[in-house]
Write a protein that holds these residues in place. Structure first.
Motif, PDB file in Angstrom:
ATOM      1  N   PHE A 187      -3.835   7.236  -5.274  1.00  0.00           N
ATOM      2  CA  PHE A 187      -4.153   6.966  -6.677  1.00  0.00           C
ATOM      3  C   PHE A 187      -3.477   5.664  -7.106  1.00  0.00           C
ATOM      4  O   PHE A 187      -2.293   5.464  -6.866  1.00  0.00           O
ATOM      5  N   ASN A 188      -4.231   4.788  -7.766  1.00  0.00           N
ATOM      6  CA  ASN A 188      -3.669   3.518  -8.227  1.00  0.00           C
ATOM      7  C   ASN A 188      -2.961   3.637  -9.568  1.00  0.00           C
ATOM      8  O   ASN A 188      -2.090   2.837  -9.893  1.00  0.00           O
ATOM      9  N   ALA A 189      -3.344   4.626 -10.354  1.00  0.00           N
ATOM     10  CA  ALA A 189      -2.848   4.726 -11.729  1.00  0.00           C
ATOM     11  C   ALA A 189      -1.346   5.016 -11.780  1.00  0.00           C
ATOM     12  O   ALA A 189      -0.847   5.899 -11.087  1.00  0.00           O
ATOM     13  N   GLU A 190      -0.660   4.267 -12.627  1.00  0.00           N
ATOM     14  CA  GLU A 190       0.780   4.459 -12.807  1.00  0.00           C
ATOM     15  C   GLU A 190       1.100   5.859 -13.313  1.00  0.00           C
ATOM     16  O   GLU A 190       2.081   6.485 -12.871  1.00  0.00           O
ATOM     17  N   PHE A 191       0.263   6.391 -14.206  1.00  0.00           N
ATOM     18  CA  PHE A 191       0.555   7.716 -14.761  1.00  0.00           C
ATOM     19  C   PHE A 191       0.485   8.802 -13.690  1.00  0.00           C
ATOM     20  O   PHE A 191       1.165   9.827 -13.795  1.00  0.00           O
ATOM     21  N   GLN A 192      -0.318   8.582 -12.647  1.00  0.00           N
ATOM     22  CA  GLN A 192      -0.381   9.569 -11.568  1.00  0.00           C
ATOM     23  C   GLN A 192       0.915   9.573 -10.751  1.00  0.00           C
ATOM     24  O   GLN A 192       1.320  10.613 -10.206  1.00  0.00           O
ATOM     25  N   LYS A 193       1.581   8.445 -10.689  1.00  0.00           N
ATOM     26  CA  LYS A 193       2.870   8.389  -9.992  1.00  0.00           C
ATOM     27  C   LYS A 193       3.918   9.199 -10.759  1.00  0.00           C
ATOM     28  O   LYS A 193       4.754   9.878 -10.153  1.00  0.00           O
ATOM     29  N   TYR A 194       3.852   9.122 -12.082  1.00  0.00           N
ATOM     30  CA  TYR A 194       4.748   9.953 -12.896  1.00  0.00           C
ATOM     31  C   TYR A 194       4.438  11.441 -12.696  1.00  0.00           C
ATOM     32  O   TYR A 194       5.346  12.274 -12.588  1.00  0.00           O
ATOM     33  N   GLU A 231       0.811  -1.219   0.000  1.00  0.00           N
ATOM     34  CA  GLU A 231       0.000   0.000   0.000  1.00  0.00           C
ATOM     35  C   GLU A 231       0.844   1.268   0.000  1.00  0.00           C
ATOM     36  O   GLU A 231       0.313   2.367  -0.127  1.00  0.00           O
ATOM     37  N   LEU A 232       2.148   1.116   0.141  1.00  0.00           N
ATOM     38  CA  LEU A 232       3.022   2.280   0.251  1.00  0.00           C
ATOM     39  C   LEU A 232       3.759   2.568  -1.060  1.00  0.00           C
ATOM     40  O   LEU A 232       4.141   1.652  -1.790  1.00  0.00           O
ATOM     41  N   LEU A 233       3.942   3.844  -1.320  1.00  0.00           N
ATOM     42  CA  LEU A 233       4.731   4.288  -2.466  1.00  0.00           C
ATOM     43  C   LEU A 233       6.099   4.705  -1.952  1.00  0.00           C
ATOM     44  O   LEU A 233       6.218   5.559  -1.057  1.00  0.00           O
ATOM     45  N   ALA A 254       2.524  15.719   2.302  1.00  0.00           N
ATOM     46  CA  ALA A 254       1.188  16.011   1.754  1.00  0.00           C
ATOM     47  C   ALA A 254       0.682  14.939   0.806  1.00  0.00           C
ATOM     48  O   ALA A 254      -0.500  14.908   0.453  1.00  0.00           O
ATOM     49  N   VAL A 255       1.570  14.041   0.362  1.00  0.00           N
ATOM     50  CA  VAL A 255       1.227  13.086  -0.697  1.00  0.00           C
ATOM     51  C   VAL A 255       0.018  12.216  -0.338  1.00  0.00           C
ATOM     52  O   VAL A 255      -0.855  11.962  -1.175  1.00  0.00           O
ATOM     53  N   SER A 256      -0.051  11.760   0.886  1.00  0.00           N
ATOM     54  CA  SER A 256      -1.136  10.849   1.275  1.00  0.00           C
ATOM     55  C   SER A 256      -2.508  11.508   1.250  1.00  0.00           C
ATOM     56  O   SER A 256      -3.532  10.820   1.201  1.00  0.00           O
ATOM     57  N   SER A 257      -2.544  12.833   1.263  1.00  0.00           N
ATOM     58  CA  SER A 257      -3.823  13.550   1.293  1.00  0.00           C
ATOM     59  C   SER A 257      -4.104  14.337   0.015  1.00  0.00           C
ATOM     60  O   SER A 257      -5.000  15.180  -0.020  1.00  0.00           O
ATOM     61  N   LYS A 292      15.199   8.952   0.897  1.00  0.00           N
ATOM     62  CA  LYS A 292      14.120   7.990   0.732  1.00  0.00           C
ATOM     63  C   LYS A 292      12.899   8.345   1.581  1.00  0.00           C
ATOM     64  O   LYS A 292      13.014   8.776   2.719  1.00  0.00           O
ATOM     65  N   PHE A 293      11.716   8.129   0.976  1.00  0.00           N
ATOM     66  CA  PHE A 293      10.452   8.384   1.659  1.00  0.00           C
ATOM     67  C   PHE A 293       9.491   7.238   1.397  1.00  0.00           C
ATOM     68  O   PHE A 293       9.530   6.603   0.339  1.00  0.00           O
ATOM     69  N   GLU A 294       8.637   6.964   2.360  1.00  0.00           N
ATOM     70  CA  GLU A 294       7.549   6.015   2.196  1.00  0.00           C
ATOM     71  C   GLU A 294       6.243   6.728   2.542  1.00  0.00           C
ATOM     72  O   GLU A 294       6.149   7.381   3.576  1.00  0.00           O
ATOM     73  N   THR A 295       5.254   6.583   1.686  1.00  0.00           N
ATOM     74  CA  THR A 295       3.994   7.269   1.942  1.00  0.00           C
ATOM     75  C   THR A 295       2.844   6.565   1.237  1.00  0.00           C
ATOM     76  O   THR A 295       3.055   5.849   0.250  1.00  0.00           O
TER      77      THR A 295
END
Length: 467
Positions: A276-283, A259-261, A305-308, A269-272
């Motif tokens: 969003f599930n979409a790969e393009f949103q990660k880009y 569940e973590l990115l 802020a990423v998680s929210s 390094k960060f974990e959060t």
């Protein structure tokens, strides 16, 4: 033009000229501004900016400025007239993802305690409120843009992210903006009705990096696209710092672990959680983080802020459910975007994936069968309907889409198509209503009618039909 002290304003539309204005005569697709110079003077224009090739007759009492490129001059003069801009302006170019990226940038900057705004397809937004809708243009005209930038300064906005469109670049709407950094998301087919060829389309995109970004600024580039090396070489020649992002071997990388990115920014390094599930949103997130870094905003604060983060309106946005089936609305109106949305939706669809879409009229016709093929290949149920037909025959548009969509169902009228698509859903299905996203209108002929995919879907799921 250096002395603007006596100018009361600027106009390129003769109907909006007021006494003491500077009128810029621009050659448009339908009208030549030179034909309206006399009207502008009658309304009080005291200075005229016109192409150096013009053969107009000069009138006494009016100052004429002959320039090589009136469109570019309009942008420069607008910047000089309004003067003030937020100190940190970043731009986001590319075919898809611009709206989400500027939205992520704004939200992360605000979370870090900075007053920020975004400008683009969704309008001008700050504090999660829409300040100005900007009409239908991703990149507004220079007068509007610089007026908005000055207003943002008055609101104490220090950081602003702007969507940089190919039309805006080709028409010099963004010249005069002082950019601190620029990002590039991806490049795929779109807008060939305007640019004619992919090379011309890409050439317009390149102008952001070859001309608009100043020496010493930063470029945040997607390392996982084939255009990366070309963009990087342009930036290197102009002494623009390159910040790369991608899945691996880049300044900013990301990977999913349960569940973590996992995000790595310049080795940190960060974990959060990422909503969003979409790969393009990660880009898009990675690009936004690069622009955050280039804006001297604390990365740790931004990542917090990423998680929210909230989605851009109409970008794979869940509207609700019907009988256990999920319904999403997405703005995808080009081949690459449609493919990415369907691939993403497939991952969270336990049963059948449904897609409803159409193609806009008076736009790139070559993409219609391509989008049809993508839909029929990646979705289980395809409904082809109407988008914004504008001045084309809606039936003919659908026919061109259907030529690539084997087994698709054709439904005339978007409202009827949405109703049928929802009624066909079963538990575990997913429906994507694509093409219009945030738009609350439909253009038929030259008339813009009120129409919202969100409203149509909600009407049905909130008042299901009786058995």
């Amino acid at each position: 033009m250096t002395d603007l002290s006596r100018a009361t304003g600027i106009a390129f539309d003769s109907r909006r000229v007021e006494k003491g204005n500077i009128y810029v005569a621009i050659q448009g697709e339908k009208f030549n501004g030179e034909n309206f110079i006399d009207e502008a003077i009658e309304k009080g224009a005291t200075r005229i900016i016109v192409a150096s090739s013009s053969k107009i007759t000069q009138k006494p009492g009016v100052t004429y400025h002959f320039v090589e490129n009136p469109r570019k001059e309009l942008a420069i003069v607008a910047a000089e007239f309004y003067q003030q801009q937020p100190k940190n302006i970043v731009g986001v170019g590319g075919t898809s993802g611009k709206t989400s990226t500027v939205g992520f940038y704004r939200q992360m900057a605000e979370y870090a305690g900075i007053k920020a705004a975004s400008i683009g397809t969704l309008g001008v937004i700050y504090n999660e409120l829409e300040y100005d809708s900007l009409g239908t243009m991703t990149s507004p005209d220079p007068i509007k843009l610089h007026s908005v930038l000055k207003d943002l300064v008055r609101e104490n906005i220090t950081h602003t992210a702007i969507e940089v469109s190919s039309h805006g670049l080709d028409q010099y709407r963004l010249d005069g903006v002082v950019f601190k950094a620029g990002g590039f998301t991806n490049f795929t087919q779109d807008h060939l009705d305007y640019h004619k060829t992919l090379d011309a389309y890409f050439g317009a995109k390149l102008r952001f990096f070859s001309e608009l970004l100043p020496i010493g600024s930063a470029a945040v580039l997607n390392k996982d696209i084939k255009e990366f090396e070309k963009l990087k070489s342009i930036c290197n020649v102009r002494n623009i710092q390159v910040i790369s992002y991608g899945i691996r071997d880049a300044d900013i990388t990301f990977s999913q672990s349960g569940e973590l990115l996992n995000i790595v920014v310049f080795g940190e390094k960060f974990e959060t959680k990422f909503p969003f599930n979409a790969e393009f949103q990660k880009y898009n997130l990675a690009c936004a983080l690069g622009l955050i870094a280039a804006s001297d905003i604390n990365i740790k604060d931004a990542v917090s802020a990423v998680s929210s983060l909230l989605p851009a309106v109409g970008r794979l946005e869940k509207v609700g459910e019907y009988r256990g089936a999920q319904i999403f609305i997405d703005y995808a109106h080009k081949p690459d975007a449609l493919e990415k949305v369907l691939l993403s939706a497939r991952k969270f669809t336990s049963r059948k994936l449904h897609i409803l879409f159409g193609c806009g009229g008076d736009r790139d016709q070559s993409k219609r069968p391509i989008m049809g093929e993508i839909a029929s290949r990646l979705a289980d149920q395809v409904i082809v309907t109407d988008d914004n037909p504008r001045n084309e025959d809606a039936k003919q548009i659908r026919k061109e889409v259907l030529s690539g969509a084997q087994g698709a169902l054709e439904i005339e009228g978007r409202r009827a198509a949405i109703r049928l698509a929802i009624y066909n859903l079963k538990e575990g299905d997913t429906l994507i209503v694509a093409g219009k996203g945030h738009e609350d209108y439909q253009i038929i002929g030259d008339i813009k009618y009120r129409f919202s995919d969100f409203e149509e879907v909600k009407k049905i799921i909130e008042a299901p039909r009786e058995e």
